[in-house]
Design a protein around this motif. Structure first.
Motif, PDB file in Angstrom:
ATOM      1  N   VAL A  87     -50.918 -13.688   3.265  1.00  0.00           N
ATOM      2  CA  VAL A  87     -51.533 -13.880   4.530  1.00  0.00           C
ATOM      3  C   VAL A  87     -50.177 -14.149   5.065  1.00  0.00           C
ATOM      4  O   VAL A  87     -49.548 -15.398   4.775  1.00  0.00           O
ATOM      5  N   GLU A  88     -49.948 -13.726   6.455  1.00  0.00           N
ATOM      6  CA  GLU A  88     -48.972 -14.069   7.204  1.00  0.00           C
ATOM      7  C   GLU A  88     -49.430 -14.643   8.584  1.00  0.00           C
ATOM      8  O   GLU A  88     -49.818 -13.627   9.423  1.00  0.00           O
ATOM      9  N   PRO A  89     -49.578 -15.625   8.823  1.00  0.00           N
ATOM     10  CA  PRO A  89     -50.114 -16.257  10.131  1.00  0.00           C
ATOM     11  C   PRO A  89     -49.051 -16.048  11.264  1.00  0.00           C
ATOM     12  O   PRO A  89     -47.891 -16.126  11.051  1.00  0.00           O
ATOM     13  N   ILE A  90     -49.734 -15.641  12.279  1.00  0.00           N
ATOM     14  CA  ILE A  90     -48.754 -15.670  13.839  1.00  0.00           C
ATOM     15  C   ILE A  90     -49.497 -16.490  14.542  1.00  0.00           C
ATOM     16  O   ILE A  90     -50.755 -16.628  14.976  1.00  0.00           O
ATOM     17  N   MET A  91     -48.547 -17.071  15.329  1.00  0.00           N
ATOM     18  CA  MET A  91     -48.943 -18.482  16.037  1.00  0.00           C
ATOM     19  C   MET A  91     -49.818 -19.126  15.572  1.00  0.00           C
ATOM     20  O   MET A  91     -50.973 -19.662  16.187  1.00  0.00           O
ATOM     21  N   GLY A  92     -49.439 -19.693  14.365  1.00  0.00           N
ATOM     22  CA  GLY A  92     -50.097 -20.449  13.703  1.00  0.00           C
ATOM     23  C   GLY A  92     -51.540 -20.184  13.040  1.00  0.00           C
ATOM     24  O   GLY A  92     -52.392 -20.821  12.530  1.00  0.00           O
ATOM     25  N   GLY A  93     -51.750 -18.863  13.104  1.00  0.00           N
ATOM     26  CA  GLY A  93     -53.000 -18.240  12.768  1.00  0.00           C
ATOM     27  C   GLY A  93     -53.896 -17.934  13.600  1.00  0.00           C
ATOM     28  O   GLY A  93     -55.149 -17.453  13.521  1.00  0.00           O
ATOM     29  N   LEU A  94     -53.723 -18.027  15.044  1.00  0.00           N
ATOM     30  CA  LEU A  94     -54.257 -17.094  16.243  1.00  0.00           C
ATOM     31  C   LEU A  94     -54.517 -15.665  15.678  1.00  0.00           C
ATOM     32  O   LEU A  94     -55.486 -15.283  15.855  1.00  0.00           O
ATOM     33  N   VAL A  95     -53.710 -14.933  15.144  1.00  0.00           N
ATOM     34  CA  VAL A  95     -53.761 -13.865  14.322  1.00  0.00           C
ATOM     35  C   VAL A  95     -53.243 -13.915  13.048  1.00  0.00           C
ATOM     36  O   VAL A  95     -52.280 -14.766  12.882  1.00  0.00           O
ATOM     37  N   ALA A  96     -53.434 -13.083  12.300  1.00  0.00           N
ATOM     38  CA  ALA A  96     -52.830 -12.923  10.865  1.00  0.00           C
ATOM     39  C   ALA A  96     -52.814 -11.643  10.407  1.00  0.00           C
ATOM     40  O   ALA A  96     -53.554 -10.767  10.792  1.00  0.00           O
ATOM     41  N   ILE A  97     -51.724 -11.301   9.688  1.00  0.00           N
ATOM     42  CA  ILE A  97     -51.583 -10.218   8.771  1.00  0.00           C
ATOM     43  C   ILE A  97     -51.852 -10.453   7.274  1.00  0.00           C
ATOM     44  O   ILE A  97     -51.359 -11.157   6.743  1.00  0.00           O
ATOM     45  N   HIS A  98     -53.029  -9.910   6.997  1.00  0.00           N
ATOM     46  CA  HIS A  98     -53.268  -9.824   5.427  1.00  0.00           C
ATOM     47  C   HIS A  98     -53.005  -8.267   4.773  1.00  0.00           C
ATOM     48  O   HIS A  98     -52.982  -7.630   5.544  1.00  0.00           O
ATOM     49  N   SER A  99     -52.470  -8.675   3.411  1.00  0.00           N
ATOM     50  CA  SER A  99     -52.065  -7.360   2.878  1.00  0.00           C
ATOM     51  C   SER A  99     -52.374  -7.778   1.150  1.00  0.00           C
ATOM     52  O   SER A  99     -52.750  -8.658   1.025  1.00  0.00           O
ATOM     53  N   GLY A 100     -52.439  -6.539   0.565  1.00  0.00           N
ATOM     54  CA  GLY A 100     -52.521  -6.332  -1.075  1.00  0.00           C
ATOM     55  C   GLY A 100     -52.471  -4.978  -1.164  1.00  0.00           C
ATOM     56  O   GLY A 100     -52.066  -4.014  -0.495  1.00  0.00           O
ATOM     57  N   TRP A 101     -52.260  -4.910  -2.386  1.00  0.00           N
ATOM     58  CA  TRP A 101     -51.706  -3.844  -3.151  1.00  0.00           C
ATOM     59  C   TRP A 101     -53.003  -3.248  -4.252  1.00  0.00           C
ATOM     60  O   TRP A 101     -53.614  -4.149  -4.865  1.00  0.00           O
ATOM     61  N   LYS A 102     -53.092  -1.909  -4.297  1.00  0.00           N
ATOM     62  CA  LYS A 102     -53.793  -1.337  -5.520  1.00  0.00           C
ATOM     63  C   LYS A 102     -52.956  -1.026  -6.582  1.00  0.00           C
ATOM     64  O   LYS A 102     -52.102  -0.239  -6.451  1.00  0.00           O
ATOM     65  N   VAL A 103     -53.176  -1.657  -7.522  1.00  0.00           N
ATOM     66  CA  VAL A 103     -52.353  -1.562  -8.864  1.00  0.00           C
ATOM     67  C   VAL A 103     -53.206  -1.290 -10.103  1.00  0.00           C
ATOM     68  O   VAL A 103     -54.379  -1.228 -10.140  1.00  0.00           O
TER      69      VAL A 103
END
Length: 251
Positions: free
Chosen positions: A235-251
């Motif tokens: 999880v990468e919060p932007i502006m303290g979490g106003l928006v966020a980038i969530h990411s994951g991988w299929k392994v």
């Protein structure tokens, strides 16, 4: 394809601050986006002061699209994310459940002379694509409008190849002291008025703000992504979490 689970007569889901029959949400959300499609990008600028453009740039930088990759941009509607990604010469399919939003994107593509994108009307909970069709799956500001988020996440996992990556850009709740209260006042009192002025639609933008408040917190949504089968969830919060980038991988 993954079938949407049978729904009982008592199943309810959030629609803004309301709880409604799950069978109604798709149609009600669809009506909202059909109504605001032509002014959607203008409203994004007005509501965020243009910051959504920077957030999307940052999002695509994290995705790192590569030439020759197959990428599905779900809820891609007007093409904002796809236009950024196709610059890498990736093969990008723009998918959205709402044809009016896709039509706006298609018009924008014609005006840009951009003919490399594939446009497809799709339901995030029941994609028509075969298993392991894509190297990356992106969704920006769309997952909170899905009726069954867990089903959509499993579909994202299904259509990704092994080693494929999932990226989601979505509003969340800022953890900056004081800022969240200020933004809460702005979003509830000002944004619907902007919607009325620009799109002549106050109620739709009130729903969009309410849907943000009902969306799971960053840790809870990260757990949902893990439950769908993804690994290395971040999880990468932007502006303290106003928006966020969530990411994951299929392994």
């Amino acid at each position: 394809m993954t079938e949407t689970p049978p729904q009982s007569d008592t199943e309810t889901v959030s629609f803004g601050y309301q709880d409604i029959d799950a069978r109604e949400k798709e149609g009600r959300v669809g009506a909202i986006f059909s109504g605001v499609a032509s002014r959607y990008d203008l409203m994004n600028d007005a509501m965020s002061g243009g910051l959504h453009r920077l957030w999307k740039d940052q999002f695509v930088a994290r995705v790192k699209p590569q030439a020759g990759e197959d990428i599905l941009d779900m809820a891609g509607g007007t093409g904002d994310i796809a236009f950024r990604m196709v610059k890498s010469d990736a093969h990008v399919t723009v998918a959205d459940i709402n044809q009016e939003m896709l039509d706006v994107g298609l018009d924008r593509a014609v005006k840009r002379g951009e003919d490399r994108l594939v446009w497809s009307q799709q339901n995030a909970e029941d994609l028509v694509f075969p298993d392991r069709s894509f190297d990356a799956y992106t969704i920006a500001f769309g997952i909170r409008n899905v009726t069954h988020i867990d089903v959509a996440l499993k579909e994202a996992h299904r259509v990704l190849r092994y080693g494929g990556r999932f990226f989601c850009l979505e509003f969340s709740t800022s953890e900056w002291p004081g800022f969240s209260e200020i933004y809460d006042e702005y979003s509830h009192k000002v944004v619907p008025k902007i919607g009325k002025y620009i799109a002549n639609d106050e109620d739709s933008y009130r729903y969009l703000i309410e849907s943000i408040r009902r969306f799971p917190t960053m840790p809870v949504f990260a757990d949902m992504i893990r439950d769908a089968g993804f690994a290395n969830v971040k999880v990468e919060p932007i502006m303290g979490g106003l928006v966020a980038i969530h990411s994951g991988w299929k392994v």
